[in-house]
Design an enzyme around this catalytic site. Sequence first.
Site, PDB file in Angstrom:
ATOM      1  N   ALA A  64       0.773  -1.184  -0.176  1.00 42.67           N
ATOM      2  CA  ALA A  64      -0.036   0.079   0.173  1.00 42.67           C
ATOM      3  C   ALA A  64       0.932   1.204  -0.016  1.00 42.67           C
ATOM      4  O   ALA A  64       2.294   1.110   0.381  1.00 42.67           O
ATOM      5  CB  ALA A  64      -0.985  -0.219   1.412  1.00 42.67           C
ATOM      6  N   GLY A 109       0.746  -5.123   0.719  1.00 38.62           N
ATOM      7  CA  GLY A 109      -0.225  -5.147   0.076  1.00 38.62           C
ATOM      8  C   GLY A 109      -0.031  -5.794  -1.281  1.00 38.62           C
ATOM      9  O   GLY A 109      -0.873  -6.527  -2.107  1.00 38.62           O
ATOM     10  N   GLU A 112      -0.308  -9.584  -0.431  1.00 41.03           N
ATOM     11  CA  GLU A 112      -1.607  -9.736  -0.320  1.00 41.03           C
ATOM     12  C   GLU A 112      -2.250  -9.697  -1.502  1.00 41.03           C
ATOM     13  O   GLU A 112      -3.217 -10.793  -1.895  1.00 41.03           O
ATOM     14  CB  GLU A 112      -2.072  -8.535   0.512  1.00 41.03           C
ATOM     15  CG  GLU A 112      -1.823  -8.885   1.914  1.00 41.03           C
ATOM     16  CD  GLU A 112      -1.971  -7.565   2.876  1.00 41.03           C
ATOM     17  OE1 GLU A 112      -1.697  -6.312   2.509  1.00 41.03           O
ATOM     18  OE2 GLU A 112      -2.452  -7.829   3.930  1.00 41.03           O
ATOM     19  N   GLU A 132       4.420  -5.264   7.513  1.00 45.43           N
ATOM     20  CA  GLU A 132       3.533  -4.214   8.271  1.00 45.43           C
ATOM     21  C   GLU A 132       3.860  -3.799   9.779  1.00 45.43           C
ATOM     22  O   GLU A 132       3.890  -2.673  10.271  1.00 45.43           O
ATOM     23  CB  GLU A 132       2.190  -4.636   8.110  1.00 45.43           C
ATOM     24  CG  GLU A 132       1.521  -4.470   6.797  1.00 45.43           C
ATOM     25  CD  GLU A 132       1.794  -5.525   5.897  1.00 45.43           C
ATOM     26  OE1 GLU A 132       2.443  -6.156   6.185  1.00 45.43           O
ATOM     27  OE2 GLU A 132       0.763  -5.486   4.943  1.00 45.43           O
TER      28      GLU A 132
END
Length: 258
Positions: A64, A109, A112, A132
């Site tokens: 992200a 992300g 993911e 993270e």
Amino acid sequence: MENVLLEKQGHVSIITINREKALNALSTAVLNDLEEAVNTVEADKDTYCVVITGAGNKSFVAGADIAEMKDKTVEEAAEYGAYGNKIFRQIETLHCPVIAAVNGFALGGGCELSMACDIRIAAENAVFGQPEVGLGITPGFGGTQRLARLVPAGIAKEMIFTARNIKADKALAIGLVNAVVPQEELMATALKMANGICKNAPIAVAQSKKAINAGLQTDMDSAIAIEVKDFSDCFATEDQTYGMECFVNKVKEKEFKN
Ligand code: HXC
């Protein structure tokens, strides 16, 4: 769309995250374009397989967008997490298989996104990780859930708690990826697999994906009932009649219509 490219080769749709200067990090603008691309593919039943990759040869998706995320309030973070998760779940439940062609960093992300795909093929330079907790947050686009379903829970916990990245060979060893290939062969390998999938009966492939996904979320008795339904539904299709006729008549070169 500026941040995501969508092209079609035969029955294969190719989605490319196209923000190379930021290593394809998922800003809201990128997520908006990804959502549009996924909506387009979802409406296109002539797409029998999807390949998702990142622009350039350094990164699949580096996560992200941290710069954009850093000042979010609790409410804004919840909205952002829910938005990414909604798109990734849409990818996971698309009517056809989705292959991630992981061409470099797949962090946060990015890891993911790859895990929302059905199959992951990695280039030798691929790096996977959930960094993270080093940023003061948990994974937020499904990482705490999908990683522990894809690899042994202890390995998933180690990756998430230590925030340490793993290279492609380790990702293969723990079962996070299906194959590792030289970078220059990555797209050809992914497309070859995609085209191989496209040669099979599309409804049967779709029903298989649906049955596997639904079964993974339930107990074995319910899961078997799901399979019985999805299996028997195939007998209402032309593909079933044609596929079995080809076998009994010894026809080798098949071409499914649906
Ligand atoms: C914003 C990013 C970015 C990211 C890279 N960039 N990753 N921008 N968000 N996640 C930008 C850099 O700021 C830089 O921009 C450019 O891309 C090139 O990156 P460099 O760091 O200079 O490259 P390099 O030294 O090769 O290092 C590559 C890297 C590193 C190891 C991948 O960029 C990195 O650690 N990135 C962050 C990875 C990460 O922590 N991802 C998880 C994010 S949290 P400039 O303008 O300086 O050239 C997450 C949560 C998901 O994903 C859930 C949310 C709900």
